[in-house]
Design an enzyme around this catalytic site. Structure first.
Site, short mmCIF file in Angstrom:
data_model
loop_
_atom_site.label_atom_id
_atom_site.label_comp_id
_atom_site.label_asym_id
_atom_site.label_seq_id
_atom_site.Cartn_x
_atom_site.Cartn_y
_atom_site.Cartn_z
N HIS A 26 -31.19 17.12 -2.11
CA HIS A 26 -30.20 16.08 -1.84
C HIS A 26 -29.64 16.14 -0.42
CE1 HIS A 26 -27.15 19.09 -2.88
NE2 HIS A 26 -26.25 18.30 -2.34
N HIS A 47 -31.93 23.55 1.06
CA HIS A 47 -31.04 22.80 1.97
C HIS A 47 -31.06 23.38 3.39
CE1 HIS A 47 -29.94 21.31 -1.82
NE2 HIS A 47 -28.92 22.09 -2.10
C1 BG6 Z 1 -26.58 22.55 -4.87
C2 BG6 Z 1 -26.33 23.99 -5.21
O1 BG6 Z 1 -27.95 22.32 -4.65
O2 BG6 Z 1 -25.86 22.21 -3.69
C3 BG6 Z 1 -24.85 24.27 -5.35
O3 BG6 Z 1 -27.00 24.31 -6.40
C4 BG6 Z 1 -24.10 23.79 -4.14
O4 BG6 Z 1 -24.61 25.65 -5.57
C5 BG6 Z 1 -24.45 22.36 -3.79
O5 BG6 Z 1 -22.70 23.90 -4.40
C6 BG6 Z 1 -23.87 21.93 -2.49
O6 BG6 Z 1 -24.05 20.57 -2.29
P1 BG6 Z 1 -23.04 19.74 -1.37
O7 BG6 Z 1 -23.65 18.38 -1.31
O8 BG6 Z 1 -21.70 19.78 -2.04
O9 BG6 Z 1 -23.02 20.43 -0.05
#
Ligand code: BG6
Length: 501
Positions: A194, A256
């Protein structure tokens, strides 16, 4: 937040992107992700008029539930987590094609879902176009894809969205890729990360490749080093079963963080297409050298205070083993062995329960070659940094030295800032909105390809291997701080330090 159509700054700037009719099936429909992200994202797409006239959304899970009860749950999810105001007319448009199928995919003879989808083709006109969203644990993915593959229709197109985690190491990711590829072509598989749907992450490509001024200095000649931070203030939020297995390296770094690194370090693609962009990302991931034992540090939080609130240590979180060795923090020094980046380290760090939430990429430039101004004048001057604020306070800022007004000569850093909120005066879409729409349109640019995910795992496996030689002394940082001392040391050894915030 202003509706885009009502925001004069965006008038004429919106690109119409309407997909063909489709039926989107969500596996794991009773899960958290569906309620917190997926259904609210679909609601936003409907609200902003991005969905076609004919579409269906099918929830699939083991639990027995009526269509009506499913719609009620999803309505509550939109009301609780939606980005836009709740409008009954929009909701009704979304809910009209919403169905629920209770299904057990372990049973090979079960055809309830396929039958229901065929009915929807007739009833709603979804024309055999299928998206299957797999928001399920990795061990269920292979079973579901095999079952789906066996009942593929020839009408329309079929696409799979596969949620993370995609495997738990290189070997399992390879097996999963192989299993899925028995029934689906690579261009039908959308492995989701994402972070790639975040506006600021996409803007990285625009910043680099739509502006003439950055690319010439985006290399070892001008850049001293790069820091990539994914800091979270939250803990594990009740996900101990998953997190105990994953830790920060599998949860954040493998996907990420390495995506942020790849977009920062990649070469310019020859065109903005899924294959061209992903070819460059794979190339740069391949060029990352296996880090040595002194280049990877890990940590686990003890109790502390985050944003003024007392929070327990990781080992005291419900469901976590009292002697757990799972890391909640990772820092590493990565070297990219190519002409652009040789000898220009990329320092990365990711952690939970840090002082605050901040995801940022800092490109730190070299100092001027000749100090023209006296030592006293430049005492407060730090090197130029181009800071890409991924979140929060989305934007880009450039730190430059400026003369402090007055008779003497003192130089200090000031910031030239671009803030999304100020420049465009609109809320940013949620990453899932962008990614679901891209998949509906058949655009895989912002999804991870099979070879890319395998490169990510190869690197992560090598990092894990470096630390398996020693038993860590955990916990080693207090919640609400910036991580373990060893991570600071990692940079101090090179005469550098982490950006303070
Ligand atoms: C997720 C993780 O993929 O991303 C989580 O599993 C994390 O642990 C989250 O908190 C963070 O996403 P964002 O969009 O809030 O930075």
């Amino acid at each position: 937040m202003a509706h885009p159509a009502e925001n004069p700054l965006l008038e004429g700037l919106r690109v119409r992107r309407t997909p063909e009719s489709f039926a989107l099936t969500i596996f794991g429909a009773s899960g958290d992700l569906t309620q917190r992200k997926l259904i609210p994202a679909l609601y936003s797409l409907a609200y902003n008029d991005y969905l076609p006239d004919r579409f269906a959304i099918v929830g699939a899970a083991r639990t027995e539930l009526s269509d009506e009860a499913f719609r009620e749950r999803m309505r509550a999810a939109v009301e609780a987590h939606g980005r836009e105001e709740f409008r009954t007319d929009v909701w009704e448009r979304l809910a009209a094609g919403m169905r629920y199928v209770s299904t057990d995919f372990a049973d090979e003879n079960e055809s309830r879902l396929a039958d229901r989808l065929a009915e929807l083709d007739d009833e709603i006109g979804t024309r055999g176009n299928r998206v299957f969203y797999l928001a399920v644990p990795p061990d269920a993915i292979a079973t579901i894809t095999t079952a789906l593959g066996k009942r593929r229709t020839n009408a329309g197109w079929t696409r799979l969205i596969v949620e993370k985690p995609f495997g738990s190491d290189l070997e399992s990711a390879r097996v999963l890729n192989e299993r899925i590829s028995r029934h689906f072509r690579e261009d039908e598989i959308y492995r989701i990360d994402h972070y790639l749907g975040k506006e600021t992450v996409q803007n990285m490509l625009v910043l680099r490749f739509a502006n003439g001024i950055f690319e010439p200095i985006w290399n070892r000649q001008f850049v001293d080093h790069v820091q990539i931070t994914v800091a979270e203030a939250i803990g594990i939020e009740g996900r101990s079963v998953f997190y105990e297995q994953a830790g920060a390296i599998r949860d954040i770094v493998q996907n990420h963080l390495l995506q942020l690194l790849a977009l920062t370090a990649m070469e310019p693609p020859i065109e903005f297409s899924a294959e061209a962009v992903r070819n460059e990302k794979v190339k740069v991931l391949r060029a990352v050298r296996t880090p040595g034992p002194s280049e990877v540090e890990r940590g686990q939080y003890a109790a502390g205070y985050v944003e003024g609130k007392a929070v327990p240590g990781y080992r005291d979180e419900p469901g976590v083993a009292p002697d757990s060795l799972t890391e909640t923090y990772v820092a590493a020094k990565l070297s990219i062995d190519n002409w652009r980046w040789a000898d220009t380290p990329f320092y990365i760090r990711a952690g939970k329960r840090l002082a605050r939430r901040e995801t940022a990429i800092a490109i730190q430039f070299k100092r001027v070659p000749h100090p023209l101004f006296g030592a006293q004048a430049v005492a407060g001057l730090r090197p130029n940094v181009l800071l890409i604020h991924v979140q929060p306070d989305e934007g880009v800022s450039l730190a430059v030295g400026a003369k402090v007004p007055g008779q003497g000569l003192t130089i200090q850093n000031v910031h030239m800032d671009f803030l999304y909120g100020g420049a465009f005066r609109t809320g940013l879409p949620e990453a899932y909105e962008r990614l679901i729409l891209d998949c509906l349109l058949g655009d895989a640019t912002l999804f991870t390809r099979a070879d890319e995910i395998e490169e990510q795992w190869a690197l992560v496996d090598s990092m894990i291997a470096t630390w398996q030689r020693e038993r860590p002394v955990f916990p080693n940082y207090a919640a609400g701080t910036w991580g373990p001392a060893a991570a600071d040391e990692l940079l101090h050894r090179d005469g550098r330090s982490w950006r303070r915030h």
